[in-house]
Write a protein that holds these residues in place. Structure first.
Motif, PDB file in Angstrom:
ATOM      1  N   LEU A   1       4.662   1.263  -0.001  1.00 13.33           N
ATOM      2  CA  LEU A   1       5.114   2.717  -0.729  1.00 13.33           C
ATOM      3  C   LEU A   1       6.681   2.789   0.086  1.00 13.33           C
ATOM      4  O   LEU A   1       7.435   3.201  -0.840  1.00 13.33           O
ATOM      5  CB  LEU A   1       4.041   3.699  -0.002  1.00 13.33           C
TER       6      LEU A   1
ATOM      7  N   LEU B   1       2.804   0.533  -6.530  1.00 12.05           N
ATOM      8  CA  LEU B   1       3.220   1.943  -6.193  1.00 12.05           C
ATOM      9  C   LEU B   1       4.556   2.343  -6.793  1.00 12.05           C
ATOM     10  O   LEU B   1       4.776   3.301  -7.181  1.00 12.05           O
ATOM     11  CB  LEU B   1       3.216   2.039  -4.532  1.00 12.05           C
TER      12      LEU B   1
ATOM     13  N   ILE C   1       4.544  12.027  -3.524  1.00  8.40           N
ATOM     14  CA  ILE C   1       3.095  11.453  -2.951  1.00  8.40           C
ATOM     15  C   ILE C   1       1.867  12.096  -3.387  1.00  8.40           C
ATOM     16  O   ILE C   1       0.792  11.334  -4.069  1.00  8.40           O
ATOM     17  CB  ILE C   1       3.126  11.255  -1.260  1.00  8.40           C
TER      18      ILE C   1
ATOM     19  N   ILE D   1      -2.361   5.541  -4.649  1.00  6.36           N
ATOM     20  CA  ILE D   1      -2.112   5.025  -3.297  1.00  6.36           C
ATOM     21  C   ILE D   1      -3.667   4.590  -2.993  1.00  6.36           C
ATOM     22  O   ILE D   1      -4.008   3.628  -2.040  1.00  6.36           O
ATOM     23  CB  ILE D   1      -1.731   6.084  -2.504  1.00  6.36           C
TER      24      ILE D   1
END
Length: 336
Positions: free
Chosen positions: A128, A220, A251, A258
């Motif tokens: 990430l 990601l 996020i 994720i």
């Protein structure tokens, strides 16, 4: 050269066989149920039948392969787990009772638990961070290529590379291992890193993190690029700084991705085998479930019952995560 020619010939034969199968089966189907040159109900009926059968001509080989190489082994493993060493005599749940009382099995469970705690979290986190950073620099695509490159290496190949990093030579000898060379350069003493119980698990985990970070980064990075610019622009107008935008705006919008990356790596960790086999062979308290299964199934004369019982435990641990992963991915696709 002979092996290379054999491999090329095998691949060419496989491709030609697939082409011949698909063309041949479709040709036969069109001859049995012709629609060209016909009119009325017969043509309509034949066209409807061929449209129903044709997809199965493509799915058929895959379905047969899955049955032979996936479904049958699962059924056979469950069956063997209730049998003795030879796989002939039914012993009930004796193999599972043995597992509960076996110290090596408990050590393997503990080590797998450590891997589950560290590897998915670390690989997802690094993936990430790298995905976010490489999108901001002009040479980001070059960096992504380099970071993704370990994904092209087999686990055994990666283990060989890291063997040179962890290599140990007695004190006073020239250290060819990168890690020990650095330790000696700073005035320390070289260590046989792979023989350190508990810590050697983390040295092994680094290899899988190194490999899987590239996978997490690619997935990601695509998710980050899919975030609507309007939400980020609105946060900037409201006075949010870079960290606030990243953690509170970006996020939350890719949390589903994720989770999918996290659980995908988790499934891989539960089945980890190659790295441990190549680096330590399960010695020095580094044993994991898949390696223990391999030892019982194929070494020392083999014990089909106990090996299959360990395989069933691995399968039981993987199935809930896999189901959750599939459902989560399906929900995300529906949301799009």
């Amino acid at each position: 050269m002979q092996q290379l020619l054999f491999a090329i010939t095998t691949m060419a034969a496989g491709v030609l066989a697939c082409v011949a199968y698909f063309y041949g089966t479709n040709w036969i189907l069109d001859r049995i149920f012709p629609s060209k040159g016909l009119t009325g109900k017969v043509a309509s009926r034949n066209l409807r039948i061929t449209n129903t059968i044709r997809p199965w001509l493509f799915l058929g080989p895959a379905m047969v392969s899955l049955t032979i190489y996936l479904i049958y082994p699962v059924i056979e493993s469950v069956w063997l787990s209730f049998h003795d060493k030879s796989g002939q005599t039914f012993v009930g749940i004796s193999n599972f009772k043995w597992m509960i009382n076996d110290g090596e099995f408990r050590q393997s469970i503990y080590n797998n638990f450590l891997w589950l705690l560290v590897v998915p979290a670390a690989a997802t986190f690094f993936g990430l961070i790298i995905a976010a950073l490489t999108d901001r620099i002009w040479w980001g695509n070059i960096a992504k290529t380099l970071i993704f490159m370990p994904m092209a290496i087999s686990f055994v190949g990666a283990s060989v590379i890291w063997k040179f990093i962890y290599d140990f030579r007695p004190e006073g000898s020239e250290q060819i291992g990168l890690l020990n060379a650095l330790v000696v350069a700073f005035g320390g003493s070289p260590e046989a890193w792979m023989t350190l119980p508990f810590w050697n698990n983390f040295f092994l985990m680094v290899i899988l993190i190194w490999i899987q970070t590239g996978f997490a980064m690619v997935i990601l990075s695509a998710a980050l690029r899919g975030i609507p610019e309007e939400t980020i622009e609105a946060a900037v107008i409201d006075g949010a700084n870079g960290l606030q935008i990243f953690f509170k705006i970006m996020i939350p919008q890719i949390w589903g991705t994720i989770a999918v990356v996290w659980t995908t790596i988790t499934i891989l960790v539960l089945k980890v085998f190659d790295i441990v086999l190549a680096m330590t062979n399960g010695q020095w308290q580094s044993q994991v479930l898949a390696n223990l299964m391999f030892d019982w199934m194929f070494r020392g004369g083999g014990d089909f019952g106990r090996g299959a019982a360990i395989a069933v435990v691995i399968m039981v641990l993987v199935i809930p995560i896999m189901i959750w992963n599939i459902r989560n991915a399906a929900k995300e696709m529906e949301g799009r």
